[in-house]
Write a protein that holds these residues in place. Structure first.
Motif, PDB file in Angstrom:
ATOM      1  N   GLY A 137       0.850  -1.241   0.078  1.00  0.00           N
ATOM      2  CA  GLY A 137      -0.020  -0.060   0.025  1.00  0.00           C
ATOM      3  C   GLY A 137       0.953   1.276   0.043  1.00  0.00           C
ATOM      4  O   GLY A 137       0.301   2.295  -0.305  1.00  0.00           O
ATOM      5  N   SER A 138       2.119   1.237   0.431  1.00  0.00           N
ATOM      6  CA  SER A 138       2.927   2.344   0.450  1.00  0.00           C
ATOM      7  C   SER A 138       3.823   2.049  -0.607  1.00  0.00           C
ATOM      8  O   SER A 138       4.616   1.085  -0.665  1.00  0.00           O
ATOM      9  N   ASP A 139       4.558   3.256  -1.032  1.00  0.00           N
ATOM     10  CA  ASP A 139       5.584   3.320  -1.953  1.00  0.00           C
ATOM     11  C   ASP A 139       6.647   4.260  -1.367  1.00  0.00           C
ATOM     12  O   ASP A 139       6.701   5.335  -1.402  1.00  0.00           O
ATOM     13  N   PRO A 140       7.629   3.485  -0.851  1.00  0.00           N
ATOM     14  CA  PRO A 140       8.464   4.527  -0.171  1.00  0.00           C
ATOM     15  C   PRO A 140       9.395   5.389  -0.984  1.00  0.00           C
ATOM     16  O   PRO A 140      10.048   6.327  -0.772  1.00  0.00           O
ATOM     17  N   VAL A 141       9.591   5.084  -2.340  1.00  0.00           N
ATOM     18  CA  VAL A 141      10.152   6.109  -3.290  1.00  0.00           C
ATOM     19  C   VAL A 141       9.472   7.108  -3.519  1.00  0.00           C
ATOM     20  O   VAL A 141       9.671   8.363  -3.635  1.00  0.00           O
ATOM     21  N   GLN A 142       8.041   6.751  -3.753  1.00  0.00           N
ATOM     22  CA  GLN A 142       6.980   7.846  -4.013  1.00  0.00           C
ATOM     23  C   GLN A 142       6.990   9.135  -2.793  1.00  0.00           C
ATOM     24  O   GLN A 142       7.320  10.216  -2.923  1.00  0.00           O
ATOM     25  N   GLU A 143       7.083   8.449  -1.575  1.00  0.00           N
ATOM     26  CA  GLU A 143       7.101   9.237  -0.271  1.00  0.00           C
ATOM     27  C   GLU A 143       8.461  10.160  -0.344  1.00  0.00           C
ATOM     28  O   GLU A 143       8.178  11.276   0.005  1.00  0.00           O
ATOM     29  N   ASP A 144       9.520   9.464  -0.667  1.00  0.00           N
ATOM     30  CA  ASP A 144      10.851  10.151  -0.528  1.00  0.00           C
ATOM     31  C   ASP A 144      10.880  11.095  -1.585  1.00  0.00           C
ATOM     32  O   ASP A 144      11.312  12.348  -1.163  1.00  0.00           O
ATOM     33  N   LEU A 145      10.391  10.899  -2.549  1.00  0.00           N
ATOM     34  CA  LEU A 145      10.477  11.925  -3.861  1.00  0.00           C
ATOM     35  C   LEU A 145       9.578  12.991  -3.568  1.00  0.00           C
ATOM     36  O   LEU A 145       9.750  14.283  -3.491  1.00  0.00           O
ATOM     37  N   LEU A 146       8.267  12.688  -2.948  1.00  0.00           N
ATOM     38  CA  LEU A 146       7.705  13.781  -2.727  1.00  0.00           C
ATOM     39  C   LEU A 146       8.212  14.784  -1.384  1.00  0.00           C
ATOM     40  O   LEU A 146       8.155  16.239  -1.591  1.00  0.00           O
ATOM     41  N   ASN A 147       8.746  13.904  -0.514  1.00  0.00           N
ATOM     42  CA  ASN A 147       9.359  14.940   0.631  1.00  0.00           C
ATOM     43  C   ASN A 147      10.320  15.787  -0.010  1.00  0.00           C
ATOM     44  O   ASN A 147      10.672  16.865   0.483  1.00  0.00           O
ATOM     45  N   TYR A 148      11.260  15.032  -0.905  1.00  0.00           N
ATOM     46  CA  TYR A 148      12.465  15.646  -1.402  1.00  0.00           C
ATOM     47  C   TYR A 148      12.126  17.009  -2.268  1.00  0.00           C
ATOM     48  O   TYR A 148      12.677  17.986  -1.962  1.00  0.00           O
ATOM     49  N   VAL A 149      10.987  16.892  -3.044  1.00  0.00           N
ATOM     50  CA  VAL A 149      10.858  18.082  -3.762  1.00  0.00           C
ATOM     51  C   VAL A 149      10.104  18.810  -3.334  1.00  0.00           C
ATOM     52  O   VAL A 149      10.478  20.107  -3.221  1.00  0.00           O
ATOM     53  N   ASN A 150       9.021  18.644  -2.328  1.00  0.00           N
ATOM     54  CA  ASN A 150       8.222  19.655  -1.778  1.00  0.00           C
ATOM     55  C   ASN A 150       8.804  20.229  -0.347  1.00  0.00           C
ATOM     56  O   ASN A 150       8.512  21.321  -0.031  1.00  0.00           O
ATOM     57  N   LYS A 151       9.885  19.470   0.348  1.00  0.00           N
ATOM     58  CA  LYS A 151      10.387  20.101   1.561  1.00  0.00           C
ATOM     59  C   LYS A 151      11.709  20.073   1.798  1.00  0.00           C
ATOM     60  O   LYS A 151      12.210  21.320   1.984  1.00  0.00           O
ATOM     61  N   GLU A 152      12.538  19.010   1.214  1.00  0.00           N
ATOM     62  CA  GLU A 152      13.936  19.086   1.401  1.00  0.00           C
ATOM     63  C   GLU A 152      14.582  20.206   0.635  1.00  0.00           C
ATOM     64  O   GLU A 152      15.600  20.904   0.767  1.00  0.00           O
ATOM     65  N   LEU A 153      14.246  20.289  -0.603  1.00  0.00           N
ATOM     66  CA  LEU A 153      14.775  21.364  -1.741  1.00  0.00           C
ATOM     67  C   LEU A 153      14.205  22.569  -1.483  1.00  0.00           C
ATOM     68  O   LEU A 153      14.705  23.703  -2.141  1.00  0.00           O
ATOM     69  N   LYS A 154      13.351  23.013  -0.755  1.00  0.00           N
ATOM     70  CA  LYS A 154      12.800  24.186  -0.602  1.00  0.00           C
ATOM     71  C   LYS A 154      13.712  25.499  -0.494  1.00  0.00           C
ATOM     72  O   LYS A 154      13.913  26.128  -1.169  1.00  0.00           O
ATOM     73  N   GLN A 155      14.390  25.305   0.851  1.00  0.00           N
ATOM     74  CA  GLN A 155      15.295  26.392   1.006  1.00  0.00           C
ATOM     75  C   GLN A 155      16.361  26.508  -0.024  1.00  0.00           C
ATOM     76  O   GLN A 155      16.807  27.623  -0.170  1.00  0.00           O
ATOM     77  N   ALA A 156      17.127  25.206  -0.305  1.00  0.00           N
ATOM     78  CA  ALA A 156      18.124  25.363  -1.151  1.00  0.00           C
ATOM     79  C   ALA A 156      17.588  25.831  -2.565  1.00  0.00           C
ATOM     80  O   ALA A 156      18.255  26.709  -3.321  1.00  0.00           O
ATOM     81  N   GLY A 157      16.521  25.583  -2.957  1.00  0.00           N
ATOM     82  CA  GLY A 157      16.019  26.211  -4.489  1.00  0.00           C
ATOM     83  C   GLY A 157      15.685  27.586  -4.352  1.00  0.00           C
ATOM     84  O   GLY A 157      16.151  28.341  -5.272  1.00  0.00           O
ATOM     85  N   GLU A 158      15.553  28.194  -3.150  1.00  0.00           N
ATOM     86  CA  GLU A 158      15.501  29.610  -3.032  1.00  0.00           C
ATOM     87  C   GLU A 158      16.640  30.301  -3.228  1.00  0.00           C
ATOM     88  O   GLU A 158      17.015  31.378  -3.811  1.00  0.00           O
ATOM     89  N   LEU A 159      17.825  29.877  -2.588  1.00  0.00           N
ATOM     90  CA  LEU A 159      19.014  30.282  -2.657  1.00  0.00           C
ATOM     91  C   LEU A 159      19.574  30.123  -4.119  1.00  0.00           C
ATOM     92  O   LEU A 159      20.030  31.098  -4.549  1.00  0.00           O
TER      93      LEU A 159
END
Length: 160
Positions: free
Chosen positions: A21-43
């Motif tokens: 029922g869960s896809d760890p890559v999907q969850e990780d990718l969503l977190n990566y794109v939406n949260k983890e890269l946010k500050q870096a992307g702004e800089l």
């Protein structure tokens, strides 16, 4: 004996269903794109917008270019790379792509430094070398973006 077998069977089925029922890559990718890269992307955007403001059609003179690159682009881009280094990816697939991003960013940072050297020494050779590094970084970034798009498709993630 049947009760024990039935319980183990039920436990195995439950674990499989949770895993399916869960896809760890999907969850990780969503977190990566939406949260983890946010500050870096702004800089990154700040640094690249500053760079664009003094290159190409926006070029005014060498001194202006030197000042913007040395005072804004390089320090901001250095902060961007530090943010990238702090990004956490849980899955091998996302981690591999993220390492490509870091490598491309470091090459681009080196190109910015070479541009300063070229301007200081009025060296066309160094400027050509810097432009080659920028082209290499752009290609790597295109490959990274394609990898993100492919991974998103593979794991049913819609990118906006």
């Amino acid at each position: 004996m049947r009760k024990i077998s039935f319980r183990y069977f039920f436990l195995l089925i439950s674990v499989c269903l949770v895993g399916c029922g869960s896809d760890p890559v999907q969850e990780d990718l969503l977190n990566y794109v939406n949260k983890e890269l946010k500050q870096a992307g702004e800089l990154e955007n700040i640094a690249l917008d500053a760079y664009d403001s003094v290159t190409g059609q926006n070029y005014k003179d060498d001194q202006t270019m030197y000042d913007v690159i040395s005072l804004t682009v390089i320090p901001t881009y250095r902060d961007f790379i530090m943010e990238l280094e702090d990004v956490k990816a849980e899955t091998e697939e996302v981690r591999k792509l993220h390492e490509q991003y870091i490598e491309a960013a470091n090459i681009q940072q080196g190109a910015f430094s070479l541009i300063l050297t070229a301007l200081e020494n009025q060296s066309h050779e160094k400027m050509s070398e810097a432009n080659a590094k920028l082209a290499e970084a752009r290609k790597m970034l295109r490959d990274y973006n394609k990898g993100i798009e492919d991974l998103a498709k593979e794991h049913d993630v819609e990118l906006n």
